[in-house]
Design a protein around this motif. Structure first.
Motif, short mmCIF file in Angstrom:
data_model
loop_
_atom_site.label_atom_id
_atom_site.label_comp_id
_atom_site.label_asym_id
_atom_site.label_seq_id
_atom_site.Cartn_x
_atom_site.Cartn_y
_atom_site.Cartn_z
N LYS A 219 32.11 63.37 -6.46
CA LYS A 219 32.43 64.18 -7.92
C LYS A 219 33.96 64.67 -8.21
N GLU A 220 34.40 64.65 -6.83
CA GLU A 220 35.78 65.47 -6.97
C GLU A 220 36.93 64.45 -7.14
N ILE A 221 36.60 63.06 -7.18
CA ILE A 221 37.45 62.32 -7.31
C ILE A 221 37.30 61.37 -8.77
N THR A 222 38.26 60.79 -9.34
CA THR A 222 37.97 59.70 -10.21
C THR A 222 38.86 58.41 -9.79
N LEU A 223 38.23 57.16 -9.61
CA LEU A 223 38.98 55.92 -9.11
C LEU A 223 39.51 55.42 -10.63
N VAL A 224 40.78 55.63 -10.74
CA VAL A 224 41.51 55.24 -11.80
C VAL A 224 41.55 53.87 -12.25
N ASN A 225 41.96 53.19 -11.13
CA ASN A 225 42.33 51.49 -11.07
C ASN A 225 41.88 51.21 -9.54
N GLY A 226 41.44 49.95 -9.33
CA GLY A 226 41.12 49.35 -8.34
C GLY A 226 41.23 48.17 -7.93
N LYS A 227 41.49 47.62 -7.07
CA LYS A 227 41.24 45.88 -6.61
C LYS A 227 41.01 45.66 -5.18
N TYR A 228 39.76 44.92 -5.18
CA TYR A 228 39.40 44.95 -3.67
C TYR A 228 38.84 43.66 -3.30
N TRP A 229 39.23 42.99 -2.10
CA TRP A 229 38.85 41.64 -1.69
C TRP A 229 38.39 42.17 -0.16
N GLN A 230 37.25 41.38 -0.01
CA GLN A 230 36.62 41.43 1.34
C GLN A 230 36.42 39.91 1.84
N SER A 231 36.79 39.90 2.95
CA SER A 231 36.41 38.27 3.48
C SER A 231 34.77 38.06 3.75
N ALA A 232 34.53 36.88 3.85
CA ALA A 232 33.23 36.21 3.99
C ALA A 232 32.65 36.59 5.81
N HIS A 233 33.76 37.10 6.66
CA HIS A 233 33.51 37.17 7.59
C HIS A 233 32.61 38.60 8.18
N TRP A 234 31.90 38.56 9.15
CA TRP A 234 31.04 39.77 9.58
C TRP A 234 31.86 40.77 10.01
N THR A 235 33.05 40.45 10.23
CA THR A 235 33.91 41.45 10.86
C THR A 235 34.72 42.43 9.81
#
Length: 144
Positions: free
Chosen positions: A41-57
């Motif tokens: 609750k203490e934060i607000t994510l104003v903007n974001g961009k996320y990428w995650q590989s298809a690898h299990w790592t």
């Protein structure tokens, strides 16, 4: 032999669904993908961009702009052991962040523009820009 076909199909389906690349610009989803926790609750994510590989790592890259409290930031710094990685916003850092880096997977978003007066913490390939006046944290974290 009859069950072998079903077991193979189940295994193949599980393998395919677990090997999917993830891309997101949804702020609430991004925080959870990045940290594995719900957004506090203490934060607000104003903007974001996320990428995650298809690898299990779990290879990923994230850009985030977070508004938070001083208390949350101090806890974040301690939990991520950032205090020893403080740096200055010098020409080398400025050049690094305002030009495309070859190792980036996703392009730096236009909104990712930390203030030059920010405190900078660099740990590995991740950078954290904290502006104590605006209580804004810019994050560029990459794990490959």
């Amino acid at each position: 032999m009859k069950y072998f076909k079903y077991i193979f199909l189940l295994f193949f389906t599980a393998l395919l669904t677990s090997c999917m690349e993830i891309n997101s610009e949804n702020p609430k989803e991004i925080f959870e993908l990045w940290t594995g926790h719900q957004q506090p609750k203490e934060i607000t994510l104003v903007n974001g961009k996320y990428w995650q590989s298809a690898h299990w790592t779990k290879e990923y890259e994230i850009y985030a702009e977070i508004k938070s409290t001083e208390t949350w930031w101090n806890d974040f710094k301690i939990n991520n052991q950032l205090s020893d990685f403080k740096s200055l916003f010098n020409n080398e850092i400025q050049e690094k962040f305002y030009k495309n880096k070859n190792e980036e997977i996703i392009k730096q978003p236009n909104w990712f523009n930390p203030e030059k007066s920010s405190e900078i913490f660099i740990k590995g390939s991740s950078e954290f820009f904290w502006n104590s006046k605006t209580k804004t944290l810019f994050v560029h974290a990459i794990q490959l």
